[in-house]
Design a protein around this motif. Structure first.
Motif, PDB file in Angstrom:
ATOM      1  N   LEU A  48       0.840  -1.189   0.000  1.00  0.00           N
ATOM      2  CA  LEU A  48       0.000   0.000   0.000  1.00  0.00           C
ATOM      3  C   LEU A  48       0.877   1.241   0.000  1.00  0.00           C
ATOM      4  N   LEU A  49       0.950   1.913  -1.138  1.00  0.00           N
ATOM      5  CA  LEU A  49       1.757   3.122  -1.271  1.00  0.00           C
ATOM      6  C   LEU A  49       0.847   4.341  -1.270  1.00  0.00           C
ATOM      7  N   GLY A  50       0.825   5.054  -0.145  1.00  0.00           N
ATOM      8  CA  GLY A  50       0.032   6.267  -0.036  1.00  0.00           C
ATOM      9  C   GLY A  50       0.774   7.439  -0.641  1.00  0.00           C
ATOM     10  N   THR A  51       0.092   8.193  -1.504  1.00  0.00           N
ATOM     11  CA  THR A  51       0.716   9.326  -2.172  1.00  0.00           C
ATOM     12  C   THR A  51      -0.126  10.582  -1.976  1.00  0.00           C
ATOM     13  N   PHE A  52       0.431  11.710  -2.376  1.00  0.00           N
ATOM     14  CA  PHE A  52      -0.362  12.924  -2.552  1.00  0.00           C
ATOM     15  C   PHE A  52      -0.707  13.000  -4.038  1.00  0.00           C
ATOM     16  N   HIS A  53      -1.585  13.914  -4.397  1.00  0.00           N
ATOM     17  CA  HIS A  53      -1.961  14.044  -5.801  1.00  0.00           C
ATOM     18  C   HIS A  53      -0.918  14.891  -6.514  1.00  0.00           C
ATOM     19  N   PHE A  54      -0.151  14.258  -7.376  1.00  0.00           N
ATOM     20  CA  PHE A  54       0.946  14.947  -8.050  1.00  0.00           C
ATOM     21  C   PHE A  54       0.455  16.131  -8.889  1.00  0.00           C
ATOM     22  N   ALA A  55      -0.796  16.054  -9.363  1.00  0.00           N
ATOM     23  CA  ALA A  55      -1.331  17.144 -10.178  1.00  0.00           C
ATOM     24  C   ALA A  55      -1.711  18.358  -9.343  1.00  0.00           C
ATOM     25  N   GLU A 205      11.274  10.913   1.029  1.00  0.00           N
ATOM     26  CA  GLU A 205      11.175  11.270   2.443  1.00  0.00           C
ATOM     27  C   GLU A 205       9.778  11.798   2.777  1.00  0.00           C
ATOM     28  N   TYR A 206       9.201  12.548   1.865  1.00  0.00           N
ATOM     29  CA  TYR A 206       7.842  13.041   2.111  1.00  0.00           C
ATOM     30  C   TYR A 206       6.844  11.879   2.122  1.00  0.00           C
ATOM     31  N   LEU A 207       7.054  10.912   1.249  1.00  0.00           N
ATOM     32  CA  LEU A 207       6.173   9.752   1.242  1.00  0.00           C
ATOM     33  C   LEU A 207       6.369   8.893   2.492  1.00  0.00           C
ATOM     34  N   GLN A 208       7.585   8.887   3.044  1.00  0.00           N
ATOM     35  CA  GLN A 208       7.790   8.224   4.332  1.00  0.00           C
ATOM     36  C   GLN A 208       6.895   8.854   5.394  1.00  0.00           C
ATOM     37  N   TYR A 209       6.833  10.183   5.382  1.00  0.00           N
ATOM     38  CA  TYR A 209       5.976  10.888   6.344  1.00  0.00           C
ATOM     39  C   TYR A 209       4.506  10.537   6.126  1.00  0.00           C
ATOM     40  N   LEU A 210       4.037  10.584   4.869  1.00  0.00           N
ATOM     41  CA  LEU A 210       2.631  10.297   4.594  1.00  0.00           C
ATOM     42  C   LEU A 210       2.249   8.880   4.982  1.00  0.00           C
ATOM     43  N   ASN A 211       3.197   7.947   4.907  1.00  0.00           N
ATOM     44  CA  ASN A 211       2.901   6.540   5.188  1.00  0.00           C
ATOM     45  C   ASN A 211       3.266   6.106   6.598  1.00  0.00           C
ATOM     46  N   ALA A 212       3.748   7.044   7.422  1.00  0.00           N
ATOM     47  CA  ALA A 212       4.016   6.724   8.824  1.00  0.00           C
ATOM     48  C   ALA A 212       2.691   6.412   9.530  1.00  0.00           C
ATOM     49  N   PRO A 213       2.664   5.432  10.440  1.00  0.00           N
ATOM     50  CA  PRO A 213       1.408   5.060  11.111  1.00  0.00           C
ATOM     51  C   PRO A 213       0.687   6.228  11.764  1.00  0.00           C
ATOM     52  N   GLN A 214       1.446   7.134  12.411  1.00  0.00           N
ATOM     53  CA  GLN A 214       0.809   8.264  13.085  1.00  0.00           C
ATOM     54  C   GLN A 214       0.116   9.181  12.084  1.00  0.00           C
ATOM     55  N   LYS A 215       0.766   9.409  10.954  1.00  0.00           N
ATOM     56  CA  LYS A 215       0.178  10.274   9.929  1.00  0.00           C
ATOM     57  C   LYS A 215      -1.022   9.607   9.293  1.00  0.00           C
ATOM     58  N   ARG A 216      -0.928   8.320   9.015  1.00  0.00           N
ATOM     59  CA  ARG A 216      -2.078   7.612   8.443  1.00  0.00           C
ATOM     60  C   ARG A 216      -3.308   7.759   9.326  1.00  0.00           C
ATOM     61  N   ASP A 293       5.416  -4.190   4.322  1.00  0.00           N
ATOM     62  CA  ASP A 293       5.791  -2.886   4.882  1.00  0.00           C
ATOM     63  C   ASP A 293       6.300  -1.960   3.779  1.00  0.00           C
ATOM     64  N   VAL A 294       5.585  -0.880   3.540  1.00  0.00           N
ATOM     65  CA  VAL A 294       5.946   0.030   2.455  1.00  0.00           C
ATOM     66  C   VAL A 294       7.246   0.785   2.750  1.00  0.00           C
ATOM     67  N   MET A 295       7.585   0.934   4.026  1.00  0.00           N
ATOM     68  CA  MET A 295       8.788   1.683   4.374  1.00  0.00           C
ATOM     69  C   MET A 295      10.046   1.023   3.816  1.00  0.00           C
ATOM     70  N   LYS A 296       9.991  -0.264   3.627  1.00  0.00           N
ATOM     71  CA  LYS A 296      11.125  -0.996   3.058  1.00  0.00           C
ATOM     72  C   LYS A 296      11.488  -0.443   1.688  1.00  0.00           C
ATOM     73  N   TYR A 297      10.507   0.110   0.978  1.00  0.00           N
ATOM     74  CA  TYR A 297      10.738   0.590  -0.385  1.00  0.00           C
ATOM     75  C   TYR A 297      10.811   2.115  -0.463  1.00  0.00           C
ATOM     76  N   LEU A 298      10.728   2.775   0.683  1.00  0.00           N
ATOM     77  CA  LEU A 298      10.818   4.233   0.709  1.00  0.00           C
ATOM     78  C   LEU A 298      12.098   4.720   1.356  1.00  0.00           C
ATOM     79  N   ASN A 299      12.847   3.832   2.003  1.00  0.00           N
ATOM     80  CA  ASN A 299      14.089   4.227   2.669  1.00  0.00           C
ATOM     81  C   ASN A 299      15.254   4.297   1.677  1.00  0.00           C
TER      82      ASN A 299
END
Length: 299
Positions: A48-55, A205-216, A293-299
């Motif tokens: 599960l890769l949570g993103t912001f809207h790039f547009a 790094e920004y996607l790490q923040y968006l996908n952190a459990p606290q932020k989710r 774990d998505v963080m494995k692919y964001l680090n």
């Protein structure tokens, strides 16, 4: 030092083995539960890769200040996207699911076919800065996929009975919740902080923040403040947006189920980060999936 009375000490010593035995019994029961549900057997994996809207402003409901807006088609952001796609490709997804309505599947199939041939998509009524193209199309082409999979869904539609609408909703129409204004200011501050991070941090790094459990979890927190409206016999605040939002995410999950064809599947879900708290809970509870774990692919 605390001294126990002899009788209390004896009772404690006699009960201690039982307490430990209960703990062992609980562990055994949980292990048996895993065996019954076959949790030790391979199942489909989902990332599960949570993103912001790039547009950006063309999509997001919340506007971003002009001085903090980013151009995902700029040279540096394009390099960051390329590095992210390479990282995520290590998951080796068999399917890539995106936040697009299944009703537009044929249209996106045609766009992806042109994209694979190297044709320009600009001017076809779509924004090529969108994450569906920048992440989904790019990664699918890299991996040789034939298509991508639209899995978006809207919540169920319901109509209140006249009794509900007249007697219940009007009854609480003047009810005010002062805590909502307080938390609205807090979440407005969080949004400004998030805009600053999005502008200043590298993409991964920004996607790490968006996908952190606290932020989710915080992504739906504001809507859980709005559920107070009503009273105990009539908890009508729980029947509004948040109920529809929960239902929408269950529907999204069900769309993923329908594109999963076996335990060999490795499905990448690229979706707005505000959905990830509920989607993670749903996929984690499901016996048909293992959440990677998505963080494995964001680090």
């Amino acid at each position: 030092m605390i001294l126990l009375k002899p009788t209390i000490l004896i009772l404690f010593l006699l009960s201690a083995p039982q307490l430990f035995a209960q703990s062992a019994a609980t562990k055994k029961a949980v292990k048996r539960l895993d065996e019954i549900l076959e949790r030790n057997k391979p199942v489909a994996e989902v990332l599960l890769l949570g993103t912001f809207h790039f547009a950006g402003e063309k999509v997001d409901e919340n506007t971003t200040p002009e001085n903090l807006r980013i151009n995902m088609l700029g040279d540096e952001r394009q390099r960051e996207i390329q590095r992210l796609v390479k990282r995520v490709s290590a998951f080796r997804p068999t399917k890539i699911a995106v936040e697009v309505s299944p009703t537009r599947e044929k249209y996106y199939d045609s766009l992806y076919s042109e994209y694979k041939l190297g044709h320009k998509l600009a001017g076809k009524g779509i924004d090529t800065a969108d994450e569906t193209f920048q992440l989904g199309f790019r990664l699918a082409k890299m991996l040789g996929h034939e298509k991508i999979y639209p899995i978006d869904a809207q919540p169920f539609r319901f109509k209140l009975s006249p009794q509900d609408s007249v007697l219940t909703f009007e009854k609480f129409s003047s009810q005010r919740d002062t805590s909502y204004a307080y938390w609205q200011k807090k979440y407005d501050s969080e949004k400004r902080f998030q805009d600053t991070l999005k502008f200043r941090l590298p993409l991964n790094e920004y996607l790490q923040y968006l996908n952190a459990p606290q932020k989710r979890a915080s992504s739906i927190g504001m809507w859980l403040i709005t559920t107070k409206k009503g009273d105990n016999p009539h908890p009508i605040g729980a029947d509004g947006f948040i109920t529809r939002y929960f239902n929408r995410n269950v529907r999204i999950y069900s769309n993923v189920q329908r594109i999963t064809n076996g335990k060999h599947e490795r499905i990448l879900v690229i979706y707005g980060a505000t959905h990830m708290y509920l989607l993670n809970q749903i996929f984690t509870a499901s016996p048909e999936y293992k959440v990677v774990d998505v963080m494995k692919y964001l680090n």
